[in-house]
Design an enzyme around this catalytic site. Structure first.
Site, mmCIF file in Angstrom:
data_model
loop_
_atom_site.group_PDB
_atom_site.id
_atom_site.type_symbol
_atom_site.label_atom_id
_atom_site.label_comp_id
_atom_site.label_asym_id
_atom_site.label_seq_id
_atom_site.Cartn_x
_atom_site.Cartn_y
_atom_site.Cartn_z
ATOM 1 N N HIS A 43 2.879 82.517 55.354
ATOM 2 C CA HIS A 43 2.109 83.766 55.340
ATOM 3 C C HIS A 43 1.345 83.982 56.639
ATOM 4 O O HIS A 43 0.888 85.087 56.920
ATOM 5 C CB HIS A 43 1.138 83.782 54.160
ATOM 6 C CG HIS A 43 1.813 83.752 52.819
ATOM 7 N ND1 HIS A 43 2.752 84.682 52.446
ATOM 8 C CD2 HIS A 43 1.696 82.898 51.773
ATOM 9 C CE1 HIS A 43 3.186 84.415 51.228
ATOM 10 N NE2 HIS A 43 2.563 83.330 50.805
ATOM 11 N N GLU A 148 3.427 76.179 42.365
ATOM 12 C CA GLU A 148 2.817 77.518 42.349
ATOM 13 C C GLU A 148 3.233 78.365 41.148
ATOM 14 O O GLU A 148 2.761 79.490 41.003
ATOM 15 C CB GLU A 148 3.213 78.278 43.617
ATOM 16 C CG GLU A 148 2.912 77.537 44.906
ATOM 17 C CD GLU A 148 3.433 78.264 46.122
ATOM 18 O OE1 GLU A 148 2.724 79.151 46.625
ATOM 19 O OE2 GLU A 148 4.572 77.959 46.551
ATOM 20 N N ASP A 174 -1.134 81.923 44.080
ATOM 21 C CA ASP A 174 0.157 82.201 43.458
ATOM 22 C C ASP A 174 0.196 81.668 42.031
ATOM 23 O O ASP A 174 0.787 82.300 41.144
ATOM 24 C CB ASP A 174 1.297 81.582 44.276
ATOM 25 C CG ASP A 174 1.787 82.517 45.370
ATOM 26 O OD1 ASP A 174 2.068 83.679 45.060
ATOM 27 O OD2 ASP A 174 1.882 82.079 46.522
#
Length: 258
Positions: A43, A148, A174
């Site tokens: 990310h 996650e 997440d």
């Protein structure tokens, strides 16, 4: 001391989290009080070139460098190690095949299938010879499989049993989305905390390490009591925001006093 040695000694390791693909910014972040620095390719803005260059100032300051690779980019796991990273975090390990492919990219034979070629990592490591590098790498470098989703929790024990998987890393944001079936994002959601604790406990019982991203620093002690040793935090934007707030508040207080 290596990251693995710190964790084996029972230490809590606090890692900064870098998303800005600039070696000078990473150098500044690494020079703060963090124990390690993680370069985020998933990310964050880091890419192969920035990882190659940003590992240098981290190692120069005597700290472990970690890399979070993009989803499914297990080839980048090997490259990150060849660049000099001590550990790799792989997101969205939701199947046993994911875990096996990640482990294979992280470990030399006979454990895995990592190809030889530490072009930058070996000289940056600065110790021993090629024989020693080969002999010690499988234990010195750590593979963190990210947990996650509900699917990942369901197969957690099998992931932990996968040869070459050294640790898990829980992504609470997440996980909160998965936990609420896409209805909420809340990394501190109280009703998922028993599972967060269970994940760390299962990892520790399997003889593996547990890491987590800490969004709220006030929860760090609670996470450590659950069994998490590797705590990631301190993205550049958050560090700059907090530093600016402290600086400006001090200035405003001083101005009011005149």
């Amino acid at each position: 001391m290596s990251l693995g040695a710190k964790l084996a000694a029972g230490e809590t390791v606090c890692s900064a989290w870098s998303g800005v693909p600039d070696a000078l910014t990473v150098e500044i972040l690494a020079s703060q009080g963090f124990d390690a620095v993680t370069l985020d390719m998933q990310h964050g803005g880091h890419n192969e070139d920035s990882v190659l260059r940003s590992i240098v100032p981290i190692l120069r300051l005597g700290k472990p460098a970690l890399v979070r690779i993009p989803v499914g980019r297990f080839d980048m796991a090997s490259r990150a190690l060849d660049f000099g990273a001590e550990a790799v975090i792989a997101p969205m390990i939701n199947t046993i095949t994911d875990a096996q492919r990640f482990a294979a990219a992280m470990k030399y034979p006979p454990v895995g299938e990592r190809s030889w070629g530490p072009t930058f990592g070996f000289p940056r490591h600065g110790k021993g010879d090629h024989a020693q590098w080969l002999r010690e790498s499988n234990t010195r470098t750590l593979s963190f499989a990210m947990i996650e989703t509900r699917a990942a929790v369901d197969i957690l024990d099998r992931v932990l049993d996968t040869p070459g998987i050294d640790a898990i890393f829980l992504g609470p944001s997440d996980f909160s989305i998965a936990w609420t079936n896409g209805e909420r994002i809340n990394s501190t959601l109280e009703d998922m905390m028993p599972v967060v604790e269970q994940v760390a406990g299962r990892a520790r019982r399997a003889g593996k390490y547990a890491g987590i991203y800490v969004v709220d620093p006030s929860l760090a002690g609670r996470f450590v009591s659950m069994g998490y040793q590797f705590l990631a935090m301190g993205q550049e934007m958050a560090v700059m925001k907090l530093g600016s707030e402290v600086l400006l508040k001090a200035i405003q207080t001083s101005l009011k006093g005149n």
